[in-house]
Design a protein around this motif. Structure first.
Motif, PDB file in Angstrom:
ATOM      1  N   TYR A   1     -15.545  -2.028  -1.377  1.00 49.33           N
ATOM      2  CA  TYR A   1     -15.712  -1.129  -0.231  1.00 49.33           C
ATOM      3  C   TYR A   1     -17.215  -0.965  -0.050  1.00 49.33           C
ATOM      4  O   TYR A   1     -17.910  -0.461  -0.922  1.00 49.33           O
ATOM      5  CB  TYR A   1     -15.001   0.183  -0.558  1.00 49.33           C
ATOM      6  CG  TYR A   1     -15.190   1.344   0.394  1.00 49.33           C
ATOM      7  CD1 TYR A   1     -15.948   1.257   1.563  1.00 49.33           C
ATOM      8  CD2 TYR A   1     -14.588   2.570   0.116  1.00 49.33           C
ATOM      9  CE1 TYR A   1     -16.095   2.344   2.403  1.00 49.33           C
ATOM     10  CE2 TYR A   1     -14.724   3.670   0.945  1.00 49.33           C
ATOM     11  CZ  TYR A   1     -15.491   3.544   2.089  1.00 49.33           C
ATOM     12  OH  TYR A   1     -15.639   4.624   2.939  1.00 49.33           O
TER      13      TYR A   1
ATOM     14  N   ASN B   1     -17.259   1.440  -3.460  1.00 52.16           N
ATOM     15  CA  ASN B   1     -16.159   1.398  -4.419  1.00 52.16           C
ATOM     16  C   ASN B   1     -15.895  -0.055  -4.794  1.00 52.16           C
ATOM     17  O   ASN B   1     -16.098  -0.952  -3.984  1.00 52.16           O
ATOM     18  CB  ASN B   1     -14.898   2.029  -3.816  1.00 52.16           C
ATOM     19  CG  ASN B   1     -13.988   2.622  -4.880  1.00 52.16           C
ATOM     20  OD1 ASN B   1     -13.830   2.060  -5.944  1.00 52.16           O
ATOM     21  ND2 ASN B   1     -13.394   3.775  -4.567  1.00 52.16           N
TER      22      ASN B   1
ATOM     23  N   GLY C   1       0.823  -1.203   0.000  1.00 51.65           N
ATOM     24  CA  GLY C   1       0.000   0.000   0.000  1.00 51.65           C
ATOM     25  C   GLY C   1       0.854   1.249   0.000  1.00 51.65           C
ATOM     26  O   GLY C   1       2.061   1.212   0.252  1.00 51.65           O
TER      27      GLY C   1
ATOM     28  N   THR D   1     -12.997  -2.506  -6.825  1.00 51.78           N
ATOM     29  CA  THR D   1     -11.675  -2.593  -7.441  1.00 51.78           C
ATOM     30  C   THR D   1     -11.425  -4.012  -7.933  1.00 51.78           C
ATOM     31  O   THR D   1     -11.683  -4.974  -7.202  1.00 51.78           O
ATOM     32  CB  THR D   1     -10.571  -2.207  -6.438  1.00 51.78           C
ATOM     33  OG1 THR D   1     -10.837  -0.905  -5.925  1.00 51.78           O
ATOM     34  CG2 THR D   1      -9.213  -2.212  -7.113  1.00 51.78           C
TER      35      THR D   1
ATOM     36  N   ARG E   1      -3.934   3.704   0.506  1.00 51.91           N
ATOM     37  CA  ARG E   1      -4.533   2.883  -0.544  1.00 51.91           C
ATOM     38  C   ARG E   1      -3.826   1.530  -0.579  1.00 51.91           C
ATOM     39  O   ARG E   1      -2.623   1.442  -0.344  1.00 51.91           O
ATOM     40  CB  ARG E   1      -4.351   3.519  -1.936  1.00 51.91           C
ATOM     41  CG  ARG E   1      -4.982   4.879  -2.120  1.00 51.91           C
ATOM     42  CD  ARG E   1      -6.486   4.789  -2.311  1.00 51.91           C
ATOM     43  NE  ARG E   1      -7.030   5.899  -3.049  1.00 51.91           N
ATOM     44  CZ  ARG E   1      -7.171   7.141  -2.583  1.00 51.91           C
ATOM     45  NH1 ARG E   1      -6.767   7.418  -1.366  1.00 51.91           N
ATOM     46  NH2 ARG E   1      -7.699   8.081  -3.324  1.00 51.91           N
TER      47      ARG E   1
ATOM     48  N   LYS F   1      -4.586   9.885   2.193  1.00 54.38           N
ATOM     49  CA  LYS F   1      -5.384   8.684   2.402  1.00 54.38           C
ATOM     50  C   LYS F   1      -4.614   7.441   1.971  1.00 54.38           C
ATOM     51  O   LYS F   1      -4.068   7.402   0.866  1.00 54.38           O
ATOM     52  CB  LYS F   1      -6.697   8.769   1.615  1.00 54.38           C
ATOM     53  CG  LYS F   1      -7.650   9.840   2.128  1.00 54.38           C
ATOM     54  CD  LYS F   1      -8.950   9.835   1.344  1.00 54.38           C
ATOM     55  CE  LYS F   1      -9.917  10.893   1.870  1.00 54.38           C
ATOM     56  NZ  LYS F   1     -11.192  10.907   1.110  1.00 54.38           N
TER      57      LYS F   1
ATOM     58  N   ASP G   1      -5.762  -0.502  -7.239  1.00 54.56           N
ATOM     59  CA  ASP G   1      -5.801   0.821  -6.603  1.00 54.56           C
ATOM     60  C   ASP G   1      -7.096   0.872  -5.815  1.00 54.56           C
ATOM     61  O   ASP G   1      -8.153   1.194  -6.358  1.00 54.56           O
ATOM     62  CB  ASP G   1      -5.737   1.934  -7.650  1.00 54.56           C
ATOM     63  CG  ASP G   1      -5.870   3.323  -7.021  1.00 54.56           C
ATOM     64  OD1 ASP G   1      -5.833   3.418  -5.774  1.00 54.56           O
ATOM     65  OD2 ASP G   1      -6.017   4.309  -7.772  1.00 54.56           O
ATOM     66  N   ALA G   2      -7.022   0.533  -4.526  1.00 48.35           N
ATOM     67  CA  ALA G   2      -8.233   0.365  -3.730  1.00 48.35           C
ATOM     68  C   ALA G   2      -8.274   1.321  -2.549  1.00 48.35           C
ATOM     69  O   ALA G   2      -7.368   1.334  -1.707  1.00 48.35           O
ATOM     70  CB  ALA G   2      -8.340  -1.076  -3.224  1.00 48.35           C
ATOM     71  N   GLU G   3      -9.337   2.107  -2.501  1.00 46.85           N
ATOM     72  CA  GLU G   3      -9.611   2.921  -1.328  1.00 46.85           C
ATOM     73  C   GLU G   3     -10.007   1.989  -0.181  1.00 46.85           C
ATOM     74  O   GLU G   3     -10.626   0.951  -0.380  1.00 46.85           O
ATOM     75  CB  GLU G   3     -10.748   3.895  -1.638  1.00 46.85           C
ATOM     76  CG  GLU G   3     -11.053   4.883  -0.529  1.00 46.85           C
ATOM     77  CD  GLU G   3     -12.191   5.827  -0.894  1.00 46.85           C
ATOM     78  OE1 GLU G   3     -12.627   6.599  -0.025  1.00 46.85           O
ATOM     79  OE2 GLU G   3     -12.654   5.769  -2.065  1.00 46.85           O
TER      80      GLU G   3
ATOM     81  N   ILE H   1      -2.308  -1.114  -3.055  1.00 40.76           N
ATOM     82  CA  ILE H   1      -1.854  -1.035  -4.449  1.00 40.76           C
ATOM     83  C   ILE H   1      -1.467  -2.392  -5.027  1.00 40.76           C
ATOM     84  O   ILE H   1      -1.248  -2.504  -6.233  1.00 40.76           O
ATOM     85  CB  ILE H   1      -0.667  -0.061  -4.594  1.00 40.76           C
ATOM     86  CG1 ILE H   1       0.514  -0.497  -3.711  1.00 40.76           C
ATOM     87  CG2 ILE H   1      -1.106   1.363  -4.266  1.00 40.76           C
ATOM     88  CD1 ILE H   1       1.788   0.294  -3.959  1.00 40.76           C
TER      89      ILE H   1
END
Length: 531
Positions: free
Chosen positions: A501, A484, A430, A486, A439, A437, A449-451, A441
């Motif tokens: 998410y 979200n 990440g 991903t 993330r 914030k 690319d994840a919140e 990766i």
């Protein structure tokens, strides 16, 4: 001006004197914590608050505590402190995680002796002048098998004491490695094997969703006939009603309980049954333990208020004020990476490897390591903090390695965490974007690319059509909103992953619905502390 501390619960006089000797002004008002109105009225005067379990520190109290910088809990449990609210208001919450260990372990051993020889009933009978020598036929501990559920700090002490009694010890703990078990001199077993082998079973695990009713009706039915069960850990680990039935049927020969699902325990299915020893949560109640935790919390609070040193903090790492401003988002990322790995790992961990790349490699890696390790450990033990996590990892024989490297990719800096078990290596990476914030990766080598949200869902599958539709339709039918979504894959038609998410935690029925489609090799709900 000297910092000012309020002691609102009963604490050792020696501990109070430590504050004074260190130059901290202290008000010792041991009954104030019970007077909510008066407590609210005066708390704004103090820089520090030293408590035990009687004082309740709610968000309302914290709002009134305008000068408060640190709360010190003499003991391990902090159920009486609103930690998220304290964190938001910049108040450090400390505890003393290891001060009660020996005392609690000794109480478990004492309870084992008591139930083996029916000591409380024999004592009561003799007090009544009955002299019922033939009524109380006990069993020896020598050469019996003790099953220890949870081989952490307290459990390992119990193992050591039991071996000294020449008992055979079998331990079940998801984090217990083969090397650590060998070092302790115990047999590492799965839970079902422990249930089948043990003459005595003692529990030393925290109460979590995974451990609640770990000795359920079904588990108790698998035990060796005539087993004796000891619980000095947490209420709710054993189904008390099922245990009462097993005691009455003879499947279980005796039980010794210091903790109960509902406390104070004024009623329980276990009360008034023969050969059941019960005590009112006395595990930490010795003069030495109470003195130790009181002295420890006074020293810790004084150190922080006078020098800024942080020890045994539940809601912040041991870093300087200058470091904290820069490292905050990276510490949160390290915790999230650990939480992901911890929730995904069900087998004993042999090693934790952390790679720091680019800008993050120049930061305080000890604090970042602590955050990552704590994230992993909290999946099994929510009482773990940034200070105690490395200690627990060492106790369990987990090897920790750290690697720094210069910038090697498109990101200015990133952290890659790898957890090693006998079955697999699991890695996740990440970074922190310019918005501060964290993330994710990369997961198991697949770029994403994840919140990161409080509630997430992770799935793995073969890269075939229809996966997105299945996930969306299932969530929609369950009324779970996707914030979200991903996706990632290792290649066309190869391994693929999805990370959702969600606005709320998916119910178990949602997970089962996805699993029943046969499209996924893994479906795992995940939770993260994003406060």
């Amino acid at each position: 001006m000297a910092p000012k501390v309020l002691v609102s619960d009963k604490l050792s006089e020696t501990a109070v004197q430590i504050f004074r000797d260190r130059g901290v002004e202290v008000d010792y008002l041991p009954d104030l914590g019970k007077d909510k109105d008066k407590f609210l009225e005066v708390i704004g005067q103090y820089d520090g608050l030293a408590i035990r379990s009687a004082t309740k520190v709610s968000d309302k109290v914290l709002a009134a505590a305008t000068n408060l910088k640190v709360i010190g809990r003499a003991g391990i449990g902090v159920d009486n402190v609103d930690i998220p609210a304290a964190s938001k208001r910049g108040v450090i919450v400390m505890n003393t995680p290891f001060g009660n260990s020996v005392t609690t372990a000794e109480h478990a051993i004492a309870m084992m002796f008591a139930v083996a020889r029916q000591l409380p009933e024999a004592s009561a009978s003799t007090h009544e002048g009955k002299w019922e020598k033939n009524r109380f036929m006990g069993v020896e501990l020598f050469n019996k098998t003790l099953g220890v559920i949870g081989a952490g700090n307290i459990g390992s002490i119990v193992c050591d004491r039991a071996l000294g009694l020449h008992m055979k010890v079998a331990a079940y703990d998801p984090f217990l490695s083969d090397e650590r078990a060998k070092q302790m001199g115990v047999a590492k077993v799965e839970l079902d094997e422990l249930l089948a082998r043990a003459d005595f079973i003692t529990l030393h695990v925290p109460l979590t969703d995974k451990t609640r009713n770990i000795l359920s009706r079904e588990a108790i039915a698998k035990t060796k006939k005539g087993v004796r069960i000891i619980n000095c850990a947490r209420g709710g680990l054993v189904d008390e009603a099922a245990l009462a039935e097993a005691l009455q049927s003879g499947q279980v020969a005796g039980a010794a309980f210091d903790v109960f699902e509902v406390e104070p325990a004024t009623a329980s299915p276990l009360f008034h049954l023969p050969n059941v020893v019960v005590t009112p949560h006395l595990g930490a109640s010795t003069t030495e333990a109470q003195e130790n935790v009181a002295l420890q919390v006074a020293e810790q609070m004084s150190d922080y208020l006078l020098t800024g040193a942080v020890q045994n903090a539940l809601n912040m790492p041991s870093v300087t004020a200058e470091e904290a401003a820069v490292m905050g988002p990276w510490l949160k990322l390290a915790d999230h990476l650990g939480a992901f790995a911890g929730q995904m790992t069900d087998e004993p961990i042999k090693a934790i490897n952390v790679l720091y790349d680019g800008t993050v490699a120049a930061m305080n890696l000890q604090a970042l390591n602590c955050a990552a390790i704590a994230g992993i450990m909290k999946a099994q033990n929510p009482d773990v903090n940034l200070v105690s996590a490395p200690v627990i990892a060492r106790e369990r024989g987990i090897q920790i390695s750290t690697t720094r490297q210069e910038k090697s990719g498109v990101f200015d800096g990133y952290i890659k965490l790898t957890v090693v078990t006998d079955k697999r290596d699991r890695s996740i990476a990440g970074t922190v974007f310019s918005d501060g914030k964290p993330r994710f990766i990369q997961i198991k080598g697949i770029n994403i690319d994840a919140e990161i949200g409080a509630h997430m869902l992770y799935t793995t599958n073969d890269d075939v059509p229809g996966i997105i539709g299945t996930l969306g339709q299932t969530m929609g039918e369950a009324g779970v909103n996707i914030a979200n979504f991903t996706l990632g894959r290792s290649g066309v038609g190869k391994d693929a992953i999805a990370l959702l998410y969600l606005d709320e935690e998916p119910a178990p029925a949602v997970i089962k619905a996805l699993e029943s489609t046969g499209k996924f090799t893994q479906v795992r709900p995940l939770n993260f502390n994003v406060a």
